[in-house]
Design a protein around this motif. Sequence first.
Motif, mmCIF file in Angstrom:
data_model
loop_
_atom_site.group_PDB
_atom_site.id
_atom_site.type_symbol
_atom_site.label_atom_id
_atom_site.label_comp_id
_atom_site.label_asym_id
_atom_site.label_seq_id
_atom_site.Cartn_x
_atom_site.Cartn_y
_atom_site.Cartn_z
ATOM 1 N N TYR A 41 0.877 -0.961 0.072
ATOM 2 C CA TYR A 41 0.070 0.128 0.086
ATOM 3 C C TYR A 41 0.865 1.270 0.074
ATOM 4 C CZ TYR A 41 -4.023 -3.037 1.181
ATOM 5 O OH TYR A 41 -4.848 -3.896 1.003
ATOM 6 N N ASN A 42 0.580 2.214 -0.824
ATOM 7 C CA ASN A 42 1.124 3.556 -0.996
ATOM 8 C C ASN A 42 1.000 4.239 0.292
ATOM 9 O OD1 ASN A 42 1.346 6.580 -1.439
ATOM 10 N ND2 ASN A 42 2.138 5.650 -3.230
ATOM 11 N N PHE A 43 2.223 4.714 0.780
ATOM 12 C CA PHE A 43 2.063 5.367 2.004
ATOM 13 C C PHE A 43 1.052 6.462 2.208
ATOM 14 C CE2 PHE A 43 3.715 9.404 4.342
ATOM 15 C CZ PHE A 43 3.685 8.564 5.824
ATOM 16 N N TYR A 44 0.805 7.357 1.238
ATOM 17 C CA TYR A 44 -0.175 8.156 1.215
ATOM 18 C C TYR A 44 -1.816 7.520 1.250
ATOM 19 C CZ TYR A 44 3.630 11.455 0.668
ATOM 20 O OH TYR A 44 4.672 12.196 1.162
ATOM 21 N N ASP A 45 -1.843 6.449 0.822
ATOM 22 C CA ASP A 45 -3.069 5.777 0.632
ATOM 23 C C ASP A 45 -3.451 5.337 2.132
ATOM 24 O OD1 ASP A 45 -3.726 6.218 -1.777
ATOM 25 O OD2 ASP A 45 -2.772 4.055 -2.428
ATOM 26 N N VAL A 46 -2.161 4.989 3.092
ATOM 27 C CA VAL A 46 -2.302 4.689 4.370
ATOM 28 C C VAL A 46 -2.925 5.604 5.103
ATOM 29 C CG1 VAL A 46 -1.251 3.703 6.354
ATOM 30 C CG2 VAL A 46 -0.525 2.643 4.061
ATOM 31 N N ASN A 75 8.276 7.816 8.961
ATOM 32 C CA ASN A 75 8.455 7.140 7.654
ATOM 33 C C ASN A 75 8.016 8.207 6.677
ATOM 34 O OD1 ASN A 75 8.555 4.084 8.222
ATOM 35 N ND2 ASN A 75 7.018 4.587 9.766
ATOM 36 N N GLU A 76 7.256 9.297 6.636
ATOM 37 C CA GLU A 76 7.275 9.950 5.535
ATOM 38 C C GLU A 76 8.430 10.437 4.942
ATOM 39 O OE1 GLU A 76 4.498 13.619 4.156
ATOM 40 O OE2 GLU A 76 4.608 13.487 6.194
ATOM 41 N N SER A 77 9.488 10.709 5.346
ATOM 42 C CA SER A 77 10.574 11.209 4.491
ATOM 43 C C SER A 77 11.340 10.273 4.051
ATOM 44 C CB SER A 77 11.867 11.747 5.791
ATOM 45 O OG SER A 77 12.047 10.536 6.643
ATOM 46 N N LYS A 78 11.166 8.846 4.154
ATOM 47 C CA LYS A 78 11.664 7.614 3.484
ATOM 48 C C LYS A 78 10.990 7.538 2.096
ATOM 49 C CE LYS A 78 11.138 4.933 6.948
ATOM 50 N NZ LYS A 78 11.435 3.899 7.960
ATOM 51 N N TYR A 79 9.497 8.063 2.066
ATOM 52 C CA TYR A 79 8.929 7.602 1.020
ATOM 53 C C TYR A 79 8.234 8.735 0.132
ATOM 54 C CZ TYR A 79 8.619 3.386 3.905
ATOM 55 O OH TYR A 79 8.580 2.394 4.728
ATOM 56 N N ALA A 80 8.576 9.900 0.652
ATOM 57 C CA ALA A 80 8.186 11.135 -0.114
ATOM 58 C C ALA A 80 8.924 11.092 -1.209
ATOM 59 C CB ALA A 80 8.306 12.176 0.861
ATOM 60 N N PRO A 81 8.632 11.608 -2.499
ATOM 61 C CA PRO A 81 7.230 12.288 -2.703
ATOM 62 C C PRO A 81 6.188 11.405 -3.360
ATOM 63 C CG PRO A 81 8.569 13.107 -4.408
ATOM 64 C CD PRO A 81 9.423 12.235 -3.655
ATOM 65 N N SER A 82 6.552 10.092 -3.588
ATOM 66 C CA SER A 82 5.802 9.350 -4.561
ATOM 67 C C SER A 82 4.855 8.582 -3.360
ATOM 68 C CB SER A 82 6.573 8.207 -5.305
ATOM 69 O OG SER A 82 7.329 7.300 -4.493
ATOM 70 N N GLY A 83 5.448 8.009 -2.242
ATOM 71 C CA GLY A 83 4.714 7.456 -1.254
ATOM 72 C C GLY A 83 4.930 5.833 -1.478
ATOM 73 N N ASP A 84 5.637 5.465 -2.713
ATOM 74 C CA ASP A 84 6.093 4.297 -2.841
ATOM 75 C C ASP A 84 6.778 3.589 -1.830
ATOM 76 O OD1 ASP A 84 6.605 1.686 -3.862
ATOM 77 O OD2 ASP A 84 7.591 2.304 -5.666
#
Length: 263
Positions: A41-46, A75-84
């Motif tokens: 699941y994409n970070f931003y979907d979560v 966790n946001e800094s690890k997955y930004a900007p795509s959220g993948d």
Amino acid sequence: MFDFKRKSKLLFTLITLLSCIYVQAQESAPTYKEMMQNTAYNFYDVVDSANAYFDTHGRGKGSGSKNFERWKNENESKYAPSGDRHNVDHYTATKAYNAILSQNNYKHKGSFDSGWEDLGPYDANNVTSHYSPGIGRVEAFWVDPTNSNTIYLGSRSGGFWKTTNGGNTWKNTTDFLVASGVRTIDVNPNNKSEILINVQHGGNGYTYGIYKSTDAGETWQPSKFIPDNLNWGGLGDNERIYEIAYHPAVANQLFIGTTQGLY
């Protein structure tokens, strides 16, 4: 002729059917907690799923909102900007840290002692009015059963500390490992020079694996029990090690409690 009773019954049946479909869809949809644990699941979907949950159920005490916000911030800094959450190098910070060490040729904390003075604080009551005041969190300790002057401590974000004179002086030997936290400690009952510690992120507690010392905590090397060898995918997969325990009677038998179960 308009059959009001029949039309009403059909309408009621339709509404009931749609309600059942909606409830089933809601029940089959993954919860935000399940989505947090599944990197598909994409970070931003979560984040969207969690916000929808808290908008409905509230964000008060006991709601889980604070725990989620911690997860988000960590966790946001690890997955930004795509959220993948698939194509992520979980060791970016480790590589950058090692690069700094190699460029500056740091040796030991003692290199910086000259010219510095410890100003405290030494009394928890002078630090904060928080309901749980403190000047540091000790998460693990070990006392030599045959020599109480030898004590080892593990700190949430301060590493491994040892004393051999009953606490009069302390020495830290993990300042230059890849992470600053030590949650668990155990010592081989058949060889006290052999110590195992869980090295973890000081903030979120995610593990870098178990490190081993064969010289009573003076130096450390990673053991085979590290995220890469366990197919945990590195620090970003949010795994933790809670306990390390040598069997008291069976030589070299070890138990390790983790978020993935008992090893």
